[in-house]
Design a protein around this motif. Structure first.
Motif, PDB file in Angstrom:
ATOM      1  N   THR A   3       0.887  -1.214  -0.009  1.00 50.18           N
ATOM      2  CA  THR A   3       0.031  -0.085  -0.010  1.00 50.18           C
ATOM      3  C   THR A   3       0.884   1.258   0.055  1.00 50.18           C
ATOM      4  OG1 THR A   3      -0.033   0.084   2.535  1.00 50.18           O
ATOM      5  CG2 THR A   3      -1.788  -1.271   1.534  1.00 50.18           C
ATOM      6  N   ALA A   4       0.292   2.317  -0.309  1.00 51.99           N
ATOM      7  CA  ALA A   4       1.003   3.536  -0.176  1.00 51.99           C
ATOM      8  C   ALA A   4       1.614   3.961   1.027  1.00 51.99           C
ATOM      9  CB  ALA A   4       0.359   4.742  -0.572  1.00 51.99           C
ATOM     10  N   LEU A   5       0.976   3.629   2.133  1.00 53.66           N
ATOM     11  CA  LEU A   5       1.590   3.764   3.513  1.00 53.66           C
ATOM     12  C   LEU A   5       2.456   3.015   3.902  1.00 53.66           C
ATOM     13  CD1 LEU A   5       1.383   4.851   6.396  1.00 53.66           C
ATOM     14  CD2 LEU A   5      -0.372   3.328   6.928  1.00 53.66           C
ATOM     15  N   VAL A   6       2.516   1.760   3.423  1.00 51.43           N
ATOM     16  CA  VAL A   6       3.739   0.815   3.608  1.00 51.43           C
ATOM     17  C   VAL A   6       4.774   1.355   2.872  1.00 51.43           C
ATOM     18  CG1 VAL A   6       4.698  -1.592   3.347  1.00 51.43           C
ATOM     19  CG2 VAL A   6       2.310  -1.291   4.065  1.00 51.43           C
ATOM     20  N   ASN A   7       4.723   1.799   1.418  1.00 52.42           N
ATOM     21  CA  ASN A   7       5.808   2.366   0.723  1.00 52.42           C
ATOM     22  C   ASN A   7       6.520   3.364   1.453  1.00 52.42           C
ATOM     23  OD1 ASN A   7       5.390   0.287  -1.214  1.00 52.42           O
ATOM     24  ND2 ASN A   7       4.387   1.896  -2.809  1.00 52.42           N
ATOM     25  N   VAL A   8       5.606   4.292   2.110  1.00 54.20           N
ATOM     26  CA  VAL A   8       6.309   5.542   2.836  1.00 54.20           C
ATOM     27  C   VAL A   8       7.070   4.939   3.851  1.00 54.20           C
ATOM     28  CG1 VAL A   8       5.649   7.575   4.117  1.00 54.20           C
ATOM     29  CG2 VAL A   8       4.516   6.973   1.825  1.00 54.20           C
ATOM     30  N   ILE A   9       6.540   4.001   4.616  1.00 48.51           N
ATOM     31  CA  ILE A   9       7.081   3.603   5.675  1.00 48.51           C
ATOM     32  C   ILE A   9       8.587   2.937   5.372  1.00 48.51           C
ATOM     33  CG2 ILE A   9       7.263   1.790   7.643  1.00 48.51           C
ATOM     34  CD1 ILE A   9       4.319   2.212   7.957  1.00 48.51           C
ATOM     35  N   VAL A  10       8.595   2.212   4.349  1.00 50.92           N
ATOM     36  CA  VAL A  10       9.952   1.740   3.790  1.00 50.92           C
ATOM     37  C   VAL A  10      10.761   2.786   3.446  1.00 50.92           C
ATOM     38  CG1 VAL A  10      10.803   0.203   2.012  1.00 50.92           C
ATOM     39  CG2 VAL A  10       8.627  -0.723   3.108  1.00 50.92           C
ATOM     40  N   MET A  11      10.352   3.514   2.592  1.00 51.84           N
ATOM     41  CA  MET A  11      11.105   4.944   2.076  1.00 51.84           C
ATOM     42  C   MET A  11      11.846   5.332   3.346  1.00 51.84           C
ATOM     43  SD  MET A  11       8.995   6.505  -1.070  1.00 51.84           S
ATOM     44  CE  MET A  11      10.033   7.797  -1.323  1.00 51.84           C
ATOM     45  N   LEU A  12      11.109   5.772   4.472  1.00 48.30           N
ATOM     46  CA  LEU A  12      11.760   6.259   5.517  1.00 48.30           C
ATOM     47  C   LEU A  12      12.747   5.209   6.079  1.00 48.30           C
ATOM     48  CD1 LEU A  12      11.438   8.281   7.888  1.00 48.30           C
ATOM     49  CD2 LEU A  12       9.893   6.745   8.959  1.00 48.30           C
ATOM     50  N   GLY A  13      12.678   4.023   6.163  1.00 51.47           N
ATOM     51  CA  GLY A  13      13.710   3.209   6.607  1.00 51.47           C
ATOM     52  C   GLY A  13      15.022   3.236   5.713  1.00 51.47           C
ATOM     53  N   MET A  14      14.788   3.380   4.039  1.00 54.09           N
ATOM     54  CA  MET A  14      15.899   3.336   3.468  1.00 54.09           C
ATOM     55  C   MET A  14      16.639   4.546   3.242  1.00 54.09           C
ATOM     56  SD  MET A  14      13.927   1.425   0.130  1.00 54.09           S
ATOM     57  CE  MET A  14      13.461  -0.001  -0.306  1.00 54.09           C
ATOM     58  N   LEU A  15      15.749   5.684   3.471  1.00 54.73           N
ATOM     59  CA  LEU A  15      16.266   6.941   3.037  1.00 54.73           C
ATOM     60  C   LEU A  15      16.750   7.813   4.366  1.00 54.73           C
ATOM     61  CD1 LEU A  15      13.906   8.239   0.228  1.00 54.73           C
ATOM     62  CD2 LEU A  15      16.313   7.368   0.010  1.00 54.73           C
ATOM     63  N   VAL A  16      16.023   7.236   5.600  1.00 52.14           N
ATOM     64  CA  VAL A  16      16.408   8.066   6.689  1.00 52.14           C
ATOM     65  C   VAL A  16      17.013   7.007   7.613  1.00 52.14           C
ATOM     66  CG1 VAL A  16      15.377   9.721   8.536  1.00 52.14           C
ATOM     67  CG2 VAL A  16      14.523   9.870   5.932  1.00 52.14           C
TER      68      VAL A  16
END
Length: 276
Positions: A3-16
């Protein structure tokens, strides 16, 4: 479940979360890898939003290679430090676990049911091993070093052990996964206790105390949700569905625990004698 929410959470993990965390590792991870990490993580973040297929797989593979390079730093670090102290075990775990997320990402983006796991499980493995794997283990190691004692050593050992037991539970059954969730929750609650009782009180800076207080409080609630979900999966009792878990447990751990914790520890590193 992508989902979009899961994608945003994963991006936070990857990029931050991962690059922030790598700055707190001492002795530090290789300088080149730390500097290149944002560039290597961007293709993985883009892959999240593309349809499954060759393009998404290729971009995800770039990120997976970065996580594997980080994992290879763990044995090199072990040879250099020659230490298996609890805090060091936690840090070694933090270095290795993003590779699990990277491999799961490649498999999910390619549509391949790796080891027979459906794509929904693979999609959820990616955030789990950024936050319950990397962030939780790293913070447990930092807490152990700052508040050394039986509780700190228990936290630094049980968080890695619980994370690995949850992973093993994927291959066994829901009861084995519940056992891993119990161990992981005990370790995370120990982290929350020490963060609230010792680490938070050791800082005179209001912002640091606030961030650590939020991270400790959120951790208690989010791990209770994780236990309820694992118990429901094992017993058939009513429990939250995965969409609700992503919006509560997942988002809470990402923002309330991982981000607040790492921001606080980064500030502590800048302002206290502990960092020196």
């Amino acid at each position: 479940m992508r989902t979009a929410l899961v994608n945003v959470i994963v991006m936070l993990g990857m990029l931050v979360i991962v690059p922030f965390g790598l700055r707190l590792v001492a002795p530090p991870a290789p300088v080149l890898l730390r500097r290149l990490w944002p560039l290597l993580a961007v293709p993985g973040a883009v892959a999240l939003w593309l349809p499954r297929g060759p393009a998404a797989t290729a971009l995800a593979s770039v990120y997976a290679l970065a996580t594997m390079a980080l994992a290879l730093h763990a044995p090199a670090r072990l040879r250099r430090t020659r230490s298996l102290a609890p805090a060091e075990i936690a840090v070694l775990t933090a270095l290795v676990t993003p590779a699990v997320a990277g491999v799961a990402l490649v498999a999910e983006r390619s549509g391949h049911e790796l080891f027979g796991f459906d794509l929904e499980i693979l999609a959820l493995t990616v955030p789990h091993f950024h936050f319950a794997g990397f962030a939780a283990a790293l913070v447990a190691g930092l807490v152990c070093r700052s508040a050394d004692g039986p509780t700190g050593r228990f936290a630094a050992l049980s968080v890695p052990v619980g994370t690995l037991l949850v992973l093993a539970g994927y291959f066994v059954d829901d009861w084995a996964e519940l056992a891993g969730a119990l161990v992981l929750t005990a370790g995370m609650w120990a982290v929350a206790l020490l963060t609230w009782r010792d680490v938070r009180r050791s800082s005179a800076e209001r912002l640091i105390r606030a961030l650590l207080g939020v991270s400790a409080a959120v951790l208690v609630a989010t791990m209770l949700l994780a236990l309820s979900w694992a118990l429901g999966e094992a017993t058939g009792l009513p429990h939250p569905d995965l969409t609700w878990m992503a919006a509560t447990h997942g988002l809470g751990n990402a923002l309330g625990f991982a981000l607040c914790s790492l921001l606080a520890w980064r500030r502590l590193k800048e302002t206290t004698a502990w960092a020196r």
